[in-house]
Design a protein around this motif. Structure first.
Motif, PDB file in Angstrom:
ATOM      1  N   PRO A 160     -22.639  81.299  81.898  1.00  0.00           N
ATOM      2  CA  PRO A 160     -21.443  80.872  81.171  1.00  0.00           C
ATOM      3  C   PRO A 160     -20.347  80.326  82.079  1.00  0.00           C
ATOM      4  N   VAL A 161     -20.233  80.879  83.285  1.00  0.00           N
ATOM      5  CA  VAL A 161     -19.198  80.387  84.205  1.00  0.00           C
ATOM      6  C   VAL A 161     -19.516  78.961  84.658  1.00  0.00           C
ATOM      7  N   VAL A 162     -20.770  78.731  85.060  1.00  0.00           N
ATOM      8  CA  VAL A 162     -21.154  77.383  85.533  1.00  0.00           C
ATOM      9  C   VAL A 162     -21.114  76.396  84.366  1.00  0.00           C
ATOM     10  N   GLY A 163     -21.585  76.849  83.188  1.00  0.00           N
ATOM     11  CA  GLY A 163     -21.536  75.969  82.013  1.00  0.00           C
ATOM     12  C   GLY A 163     -20.104  75.620  81.638  1.00  0.00           C
ATOM     13  N   GLY A 164     -19.221  76.608  81.699  1.00  0.00           N
ATOM     14  CA  GLY A 164     -17.809  76.353  81.393  1.00  0.00           C
ATOM     15  C   GLY A 164     -17.181  75.401  82.394  1.00  0.00           C
ATOM     16  N   LEU A 165     -17.544  75.585  83.670  1.00  0.00           N
ATOM     17  CA  LEU A 165     -17.032  74.694  84.723  1.00  0.00           C
ATOM     18  C   LEU A 165     -17.501  73.262  84.470  1.00  0.00           C
ATOM     19  N   LEU A 166     -18.771  73.137  84.093  1.00  0.00           N
ATOM     20  CA  LEU A 166     -19.342  71.810  83.822  1.00  0.00           C
ATOM     21  C   LEU A 166     -18.610  71.139  82.663  1.00  0.00           C
ATOM     22  N   PHE A 167     -18.353  71.901  81.621  1.00  0.00           N
ATOM     23  CA  PHE A 167     -17.635  71.357  80.462  1.00  0.00           C
ATOM     24  C   PHE A 167     -16.225  70.929  80.864  1.00  0.00           C
ATOM     25  N   ALA A 168     -15.552  71.789  81.628  1.00  0.00           N
ATOM     26  CA  ALA A 168     -14.182  71.468  82.054  1.00  0.00           C
ATOM     27  C   ALA A 168     -14.160  70.204  82.905  1.00  0.00           C
ATOM     28  N   LEU A 169     -15.161  70.050  83.783  1.00  0.00           N
ATOM     29  CA  LEU A 169     -15.229  68.855  84.630  1.00  0.00           C
ATOM     30  C   LEU A 169     -15.397  67.597  83.785  1.00  0.00           C
ATOM     31  N   LEU A 170     -16.258  67.694  82.756  1.00  0.00           N
ATOM     32  CA  LEU A 170     -16.481  66.514  81.913  1.00  0.00           C
ATOM     33  C   LEU A 170     -15.216  66.145  81.136  1.00  0.00           C
ATOM     34  N   VAL A 171     -14.495  67.161  80.677  1.00  0.00           N
ATOM     35  CA  VAL A 171     -13.232  66.891  79.973  1.00  0.00           C
ATOM     36  C   VAL A 171     -12.262  66.166  80.917  1.00  0.00           C
ATOM     37  N   LEU A 172     -12.171  66.646  82.158  1.00  0.00           N
ATOM     38  CA  LEU A 172     -11.262  66.015  83.127  1.00  0.00           C
ATOM     39  C   LEU A 172     -11.714  64.589  83.457  1.00  0.00           C
ATOM     40  N   ILE A 173     -13.021  64.397  83.559  1.00  0.00           N
ATOM     41  CA  ILE A 173     -13.550  63.045  83.818  1.00  0.00           C
ATOM     42  C   ILE A 173     -13.186  62.126  82.658  1.00  0.00           C
ATOM     43  N   TRP A 174     -13.332  62.627  81.436  1.00  0.00           N
ATOM     44  CA  TRP A 174     -12.997  61.817  80.254  1.00  0.00           C
ATOM     45  C   TRP A 174     -11.496  61.478  80.251  1.00  0.00           C
ATOM     46  N   LEU A 175     -10.684  62.469  80.595  1.00  0.00           N
ATOM     47  CA  LEU A 175      -9.233  62.247  80.601  1.00  0.00           C
ATOM     48  C   LEU A 175      -8.835  61.191  81.626  1.00  0.00           C
ATOM     49  N   THR A 176      -9.519  61.180  82.790  1.00  0.00           N
ATOM     50  CA  THR A 176      -9.137  60.237  83.857  1.00  0.00           C
ATOM     51  C   THR A 176      -9.866  58.895  83.745  1.00  0.00           C
ATOM     52  N   SER A 177     -10.693  58.721  82.731  1.00  0.00           N
ATOM     53  CA  SER A 177     -11.390  57.438  82.592  1.00  0.00           C
ATOM     54  C   SER A 177     -11.264  56.897  81.160  1.00  0.00           C
ATOM     55  N   SER A 178     -11.977  57.505  80.226  1.00  0.00           N
ATOM     56  CA  SER A 178     -12.002  56.976  78.858  1.00  0.00           C
ATOM     57  C   SER A 178     -10.616  57.013  78.212  1.00  0.00           C
ATOM     58  N   LEU A 179      -9.943  58.139  78.327  1.00  0.00           N
ATOM     59  CA  LEU A 179      -8.612  58.228  77.698  1.00  0.00           C
ATOM     60  C   LEU A 179      -7.670  57.215  78.325  1.00  0.00           C
ATOM     61  N   TRP A 180      -7.730  57.104  79.663  1.00  0.00           N
ATOM     62  CA  TRP A 180      -6.893  56.112  80.355  1.00  0.00           C
ATOM     63  C   TRP A 180      -7.234  54.708  79.840  1.00  0.00           C
ATOM     64  N   PHE A 181      -8.529  54.430  79.688  1.00  0.00           N
ATOM     65  CA  PHE A 181      -8.971  53.122  79.230  1.00  0.00           C
ATOM     66  C   PHE A 181      -8.467  52.850  77.805  1.00  0.00           C
ATOM     67  N   PHE A 182      -8.676  53.806  76.905  1.00  0.00           N
ATOM     68  CA  PHE A 182      -8.235  53.623  75.521  1.00  0.00           C
ATOM     69  C   PHE A 182      -6.718  53.458  75.447  1.00  0.00           C
ATOM     70  N   ASP A 183      -6.024  54.160  76.322  1.00  0.00           N
ATOM     71  CA  ASP A 183      -4.566  54.116  76.326  1.00  0.00           C
ATOM     72  C   ASP A 183      -4.051  52.782  76.863  1.00  0.00           C
ATOM     73  N   ASN A 184      -4.735  52.251  77.883  1.00  0.00           N
ATOM     74  CA  ASN A 184      -4.250  51.028  78.539  1.00  0.00           C
ATOM     75  C   ASN A 184      -4.860  49.750  77.974  1.00  0.00           C
ATOM     76  N   ILE A 185      -6.088  49.818  77.546  1.00  0.00           N
ATOM     77  CA  ILE A 185      -6.772  48.624  77.066  1.00  0.00           C
ATOM     78  C   ILE A 185      -6.820  48.616  75.540  1.00  0.00           C
ATOM     79  N   GLY A 186      -6.966  49.775  74.950  1.00  0.00           N
ATOM     80  CA  GLY A 186      -7.054  49.870  73.500  1.00  0.00           C
ATOM     81  C   GLY A 186      -8.373  50.486  73.070  1.00  0.00           C
ATOM     82  N   VAL A 187      -8.361  51.045  71.860  1.00  0.00           N
ATOM     83  CA  VAL A 187      -9.610  51.654  71.334  1.00  0.00           C
ATOM     84  C   VAL A 187     -10.399  50.533  70.664  1.00  0.00           C
ATOM     85  N   GLU A 188     -11.223  49.877  71.458  1.00  0.00           N
ATOM     86  CA  GLU A 188     -12.003  48.757  70.965  1.00  0.00           C
ATOM     87  C   GLU A 188     -13.419  48.805  71.529  1.00  0.00           C
ATOM     88  N   VAL A 189     -14.330  48.139  70.851  1.00  0.00           N
ATOM     89  CA  VAL A 189     -15.725  48.124  71.282  1.00  0.00           C
ATOM     90  C   VAL A 189     -16.006  46.821  72.018  1.00  0.00           C
TER      91      VAL A 189
END
Lengths: 189, 124
Positions: A160-189
């Motif tokens: 559970p600790v390693v799984g939780g760490l993995l989940f937290a890392l993916l959330v942070l990766i999403w925040l520093t990439s996809s969210l930044w992209f959607f925020d700066n470029i727009g939510v578009e395909v």
């Protein structure tokens, strides 16, 4: 420690399985980082399918990985009895499938990051540097989690600790990439 | 049944991981087009294609087709900046999401990149 017939058995500490898994994970993370730093970035687009650009493709694939990771988290909580009701037998295999698919959708994203862009020190800010480090650590944590699942000697709290760490890392990766992209470029395909 | 599917998926994903790692080491980038004489003359001794690849392609695409940054090829950049000096000013000082390169590149290097986007990528 000795068996009934007198054979000496050397006791192994219970955490050795986790130690080996963490060591392999660290090696994977370092390998990814060294490749990203040493490889000459191709600066080319790769896969984009029906998306406007490769970056649109990456933003949505990372989002898909996050959604699968949320399903992973819920499945894990259910199996550990943290959700109401007993987890049905299909939750375990479904957990494995969603984890595998999350890794699968992350691969073309990581490929473009590493092959085309490389490890980015981002002299103009910190987002890309943080994202680069998180990406390396993510694959290391993934390797650690897979090995921890397979290990019979890892302590019960490790998974559970390693799984939780993995989940937290993916959330942070999403925040520093996809969210930044959607925020700066727009939510578009 | 579901366990069997899980095993198959895991095996396929493992194969995909191996293919990805192999591609990382074997896939070679497409060689950038050679700069025409006009670009070379603008800043002799400066590798404009290499500079563009290092500094610009990550956002604008290797062929200038855009990404995080706007599209530059197909004459787009010339249409947006009829006056070359305006484009040089944007590259030097930055604007909105575009970083300033004035402190990181020499005037010759900026000139070479600008000429590269206007001459080479314009044909893209």
């Amino acid at each position: 420690m000795a068996l009934a017939d007198g054979t000496a058995v050397k006791a192994r500490p219970p955490g050795i399985g986790l130690g080996v898994a963490a060591g392999v994970g660290a090696a994977v993370a370092v390998f990814v980082g060294v490749y990203g730093k040493a490889h000459d970035p191709a600066s080319e687009t790769t896969i984009k399918w029906f998306f406007k650009t490769t970056l649109h493709f990456k933003a949505w694939m990372t989002t898909a990985a996050l959604i699968l990771a949320i399903a992973q988290l819920l499945g894990a909580l259910w199996m550990y009895g943290k959700l109401p009701g007993r987890a049905p037998s299909w939750v375990g295999p479904a957990h494995r499938i969603s984890g595998s698919l999350a890794l699968l959708v992350s691969l073309p994203v990581a490929y473009h990051c590493l092959w085309s862009l490389g490890f980015n020190p981002d002299p103009g800010g910190s987002r890309r540097l943080i994202h680069s480090i998180l990406g390396c650590v993510f694959y290391g944590a993934f390797a650690t989690k897979v090995l921890t699942v397979r290990s019979k000697r890892a302590p019960s709290w490790a998974l559970p600790v390693v799984g939780g760490l993995l989940f937290a890392l993916l959330v942070l990766i999403w925040l520093t990439s996809s969210l930044w992209f959607f925020d700066n470029i727009g939510v578009e395909v | 049944m579901l366990r069997r599917i899980a095993m198959i998926v895991e095996t396929l994903v493992l194969a995909a991981v191996i293919v990805t790692v192999v591609l990382m080491f074997t896939n070679s980038p497409t060689a950038p087009p050679a700069a025409p004489a006009a670009v070379a003359a603008a800043a002799p001794g400066v590798d404009s294609a290499g500079l563009y690849g290092d500094r610009c392609a990550g956002c604008h695409g290797g062929d200038g087709s855009g990404g995080i940054g706007p599209k530059l090829n197909g004459g787009r950049v010339v249409a947006q900046f009829p006056n070359t000096a305006d484009q040089v000013a944007v590259v030097t000082d930055g604007r909105r999401g575009m970083p300033a390169f004035g402190a990181r590149l020499t005037a010759d290097e900026i000139a070479a990149i600008v000429e590269y986007t206007r001459a080479v990528l314009a044909a893209g």
